[in-house]
Scaffold this motif. Structure first.
Motif, PDB file in Angstrom:
ATOM      1  N   ILE A  19      10.263   8.292 -42.185  1.00  0.00           N
ATOM      2  CA  ILE A  19      11.105   8.092 -41.336  1.00  0.00           C
ATOM      3  C   ILE A  19      12.362   7.150 -41.882  1.00  0.00           C
ATOM      4  CG2 ILE A  19      10.326   5.323 -40.819  1.00  0.00           C
ATOM      5  CD1 ILE A  19      11.469   7.683 -38.206  1.00  0.00           C
ATOM      6  N   GLN A  20      12.309   6.517 -43.202  1.00  0.00           N
ATOM      7  CA  GLN A  20      13.300   6.021 -43.732  1.00  0.00           C
ATOM      8  C   GLN A  20      14.335   7.147 -44.391  1.00  0.00           C
ATOM      9  OE1 GLN A  20      13.384   2.004 -45.844  1.00  0.00           O
ATOM     10  NE2 GLN A  20      10.943   2.521 -46.017  1.00  0.00           N
ATOM     11  N   PRO A  46      17.105   9.483 -43.511  1.00  0.00           N
ATOM     12  CA  PRO A  46      18.023   9.660 -42.408  1.00  0.00           C
ATOM     13  C   PRO A  46      17.865  11.003 -41.826  1.00  0.00           C
ATOM     14  CG  PRO A  46      19.175   9.044 -44.431  1.00  0.00           C
ATOM     15  CD  PRO A  46      17.882   9.347 -44.898  1.00  0.00           C
ATOM     16  N   ALA A  97      14.860  10.668 -39.530  1.00  0.00           N
ATOM     17  CA  ALA A  97      15.042   9.676 -38.715  1.00  0.00           C
ATOM     18  C   ALA A  97      15.754  10.369 -37.415  1.00  0.00           C
ATOM     19  CB  ALA A  97      15.846   8.496 -39.285  1.00  0.00           C
ATOM     20  N   GLU A  98      16.830  11.126 -37.769  1.00  0.00           N
ATOM     21  CA  GLU A  98      17.780  11.927 -36.863  1.00  0.00           C
ATOM     22  C   GLU A  98      16.700  12.863 -35.910  1.00  0.00           C
ATOM     23  OE1 GLU A  98      21.362  13.479 -38.585  1.00  0.00           O
ATOM     24  OE2 GLU A  98      21.623  14.446 -36.644  1.00  0.00           O
ATOM     25  N   ARG A 149      14.869  10.866 -33.706  1.00  0.00           N
ATOM     26  CA  ARG A 149      15.674  10.617 -32.353  1.00  0.00           C
ATOM     27  C   ARG A 149      15.661  11.620 -31.413  1.00  0.00           C
ATOM     28  NH1 ARG A 149      18.080   5.750 -31.116  1.00  0.00           N
ATOM     29  NH2 ARG A 149      18.052   6.643 -29.183  1.00  0.00           N
ATOM     30  N   GLU A 151      12.690  11.870 -29.722  1.00  0.00           N
ATOM     31  CA  GLU A 151      12.417  10.707 -28.887  1.00  0.00           C
ATOM     32  C   GLU A 151      13.177  10.813 -27.617  1.00  0.00           C
ATOM     33  OE1 GLU A 151      11.691   6.020 -28.372  1.00  0.00           O
ATOM     34  OE2 GLU A 151      13.227   7.382 -28.002  1.00  0.00           O
ATOM     35  N   ASN A 205       4.239   8.475 -40.236  1.00  0.00           N
ATOM     36  CA  ASN A 205       4.854   8.978 -41.470  1.00  0.00           C
ATOM     37  C   ASN A 205       3.686   9.646 -42.454  1.00  0.00           C
ATOM     38  OD1 ASN A 205       7.682   7.939 -41.581  1.00  0.00           O
ATOM     39  ND2 ASN A 205       6.443   6.162 -41.084  1.00  0.00           N
ATOM     40  N   PRO A 259      24.498   9.592 -43.353  1.00  0.00           N
ATOM     41  CA  PRO A 259      24.976   8.798 -42.266  1.00  0.00           C
ATOM     42  C   PRO A 259      26.452   8.052 -42.455  1.00  0.00           C
ATOM     43  CG  PRO A 259      22.994   7.667 -42.626  1.00  0.00           C
ATOM     44  CD  PRO A 259      23.185   9.134 -43.224  1.00  0.00           C
TER      45      PRO A 259
END
Lengths: 331, 331
Positions: A71-72, A74, A77-78, A81, A84, A98, A278
């Motif tokens: 999750i770290q 990016p 993570a994107e 999101r 989600e 993870n 990012p």
DNA sequence: CGAAAAAATGTAAACGTTATCACGCCGATT
DNA sequence: AATCGGCGTGATAACGTTTACATTTTTTCG
């Protein structure tokens, strides 16, 4: 905390009736409905998702699993999101784990998801032959793959055109006059890595450039390996004048190595990375990258999963999204 | 998929016995145990976490919830990793949700967690008066707060010494000769924001500097507001010579604003941010920051939660971790 | 008005566990 | 020889839902 039982008692009806007003299914006469609804409110009733899930057959837990390497990162993570947001919109909750690119962890979490009776699972398989995922699919749980594909199983898949992204990136470097282009790729068991390498090789070939073995290095997607491999490449007697780095973390590592050697970007060595960062704009220099539409990947994966949950026998589809070459100042 | 029922049938024993060999509780004579274990293996039995959770009273679901504002914020991603690793080590799964600093989403997810009968919840409360969290605590679910505290409820809490971090940061700027230091803080309803402001004010006062209202701006923790507020501050007739920016995203925004105005860092304007950035070294310039031990925050929160699950009546404790001033080249 | 049809409600089984209790068996104690 | 304990096991009641089916109430209509 209040159960159907208690609500029923308070409303002086049977639990079936309460269940009915909740699920607005069968008809309930307005009067009783009102009474029951009052009792529901009085007791602040909330249905137990656990009991519901135990009772009902598949597909209505309103819970899906997402397993990502880290999750770290990016990129993931994107994706997360995207998943989600789409899940929240459909009132689904997300069990997020993870795997750390570690098959044991992946296995553990796949097990948890089976045992939790999630409605479906979204993940990038560890590699094309991922046995744990194959087993899970056999149990009948809907699985949607993202980013990476699976060799045997036929599942829904949302992927990015890695070949094209790599091809564009390398063509861009060639157009800028580079003839000696190094490749820093990730784990070669992963399908995306191989596609990117193909893109790299084809772009070279199309411009009559012969690939050099010593210019091609495989890492593990992590920052440190980007640093090390860039150092190796730049330490050659005849080093490449440009680097194509196949993921975000390794790109950062490569940039660090370049800074450490005091080389100027892009004058002395040009860099194009895969995956956007990012805070690319705040980096020194802002790197040219192949941007993957990660948010969309996640979003579409969730939508595909919802469709499959509704219609389990639908033939699997592959959605292929296009990456975009974002030209900044490192090339 | 195989249930206790089926295993029992195959082993020609009752489900009670199967359950016993699984939970190694009561004594089972070695012979039957062997038979049952064989049947277990043959059928590839896996207990249903759902059924188990429905049956058992609190605290054994091996499932905890984590609600964070935004997984794409590296600070929270790091907390999440800390929580996840500690959870995995204890064989707990994690229900992870993004609240987006949106009370409705937070409420929704708190509801989901109640209804899922999680063993406990970890979150940074939306603000000190967070009613949804207070309600959840009332239901008896163990809650551990991270990062931010709650005014009324007495819960376990893992926080960082924000006052000290801010104080050090501003003292550092003063030591570098700055007399006009701007503050870009986050939402003031959040306890951490106020502590950081106190640190800022006290550091100024201790060096005989009077705070100026116009140098203090409050944003919403997001990149865009950092950009806007930095622009406002730097656009003043007598702008500050240094900026103390109270979180990571706003720091990136502030740096962007500074670049846009063509100001040199740190010569024309110095910057110290709160929260470290994963690629700080690759930023231009690498920013001086107050680094929070986010991974530890997550890890300790999970450990506290596990303790509370085991011992629900234990008096709540507060763990306060120390931040660290990482001096780089923006100050 | 009365019987049949339709509508509303209640009963109870099932989902897969754990845990309580009861039962049968065997050796030991009076 | 009758009783007692202990031990290993089996039956069964929860947990909180949904749902098929049974039952009751209401409506319809000859």
């Amino acid at each position: 905390m209040a159960s159907l039982q208690e609500v029923a008692r308070r409303a002086k009806v049977s639990i079936a009736t309460v269940s009915r007003v909740l699920n607005r299914s069968d008809k309930v006469v307005p009067e009783t409905r009102a009474i029951v609804e009052q009792a529901l409110r009085d007791l602040g009733y909330r249905p137990s998702r656990v009991a519901r899930r135990l009772r009902m057959k598949d597909g209505r837990a309103h819970l899906v699993g997402l397993i990502i390497p880290d999750i770290q990162n990016p990129f993931y993570a994107e994706i997360a999101r995207g998943v989600e947001d789409a899940a929240y919109a459909a009132e689904y909750a997300l069990l997020l784990c993870n795997s750390d690119e570690n098959p044991d962890k992946e296995s553990f979490y796949l097990g948890v998801m089976r045992d939790e009776s999630v409605d479906g699972i979204i993940l990038p398989p560890f590699d094309e032959a991922d046995a744990a995922v194959a087993d899970t699919i056999k149990t009948g749980i809907p699985v949607v793959c993202v980013d990476r594909s699976l060799a045997r199983a036929r599942t829904d898949l949302v992927e990015v055109d890695n070949y094209r992204g790599a091809h564009e990136a390398v063509s861009h470097l060639i157009a800028r006059g580079h003839r000696h282009i190094g490749l820093i790729e990730g784990r070669t068991q992963v399908s995306t890595s191989r596609e990117r390498r193909r893109g790299y090789l084809d772009a070279l070939a199309e411009h009559g450039l012969a690939p050099k073995k010593e210019f091609m290095r495989a890492g593990d997607f992590k920052q440190e390996s980007g640093r090390i491999l860039a150092n190796e490449l730049l330490g050659l007697r005849k080093p490449p004048t440009a680097l194509f780095v196949c993921n975000n973390l390794m790109t950062v590592g490569a940039l660090a190595a370049i800074h450490q050697r005091g080389l100027r970007v892009p004058q002395e060595v040009a860099v194009v990375g895969f995956d956007d960062l990012p805070w690319a704009e705040a980096l020194d220099p802002p790197p040219t990258v192949v941007r993957q539409p990660a948010y969309n990947v996640g979003q579409q994966a969730m939508e595909l999963l919802l469709k499959r949950i509704m219609e389990p026998t639908r033939p699997p589809v592959t959605v292929r999204l296009l990456p975009e070459l974002v030209i900044r100042r490192s090339s």
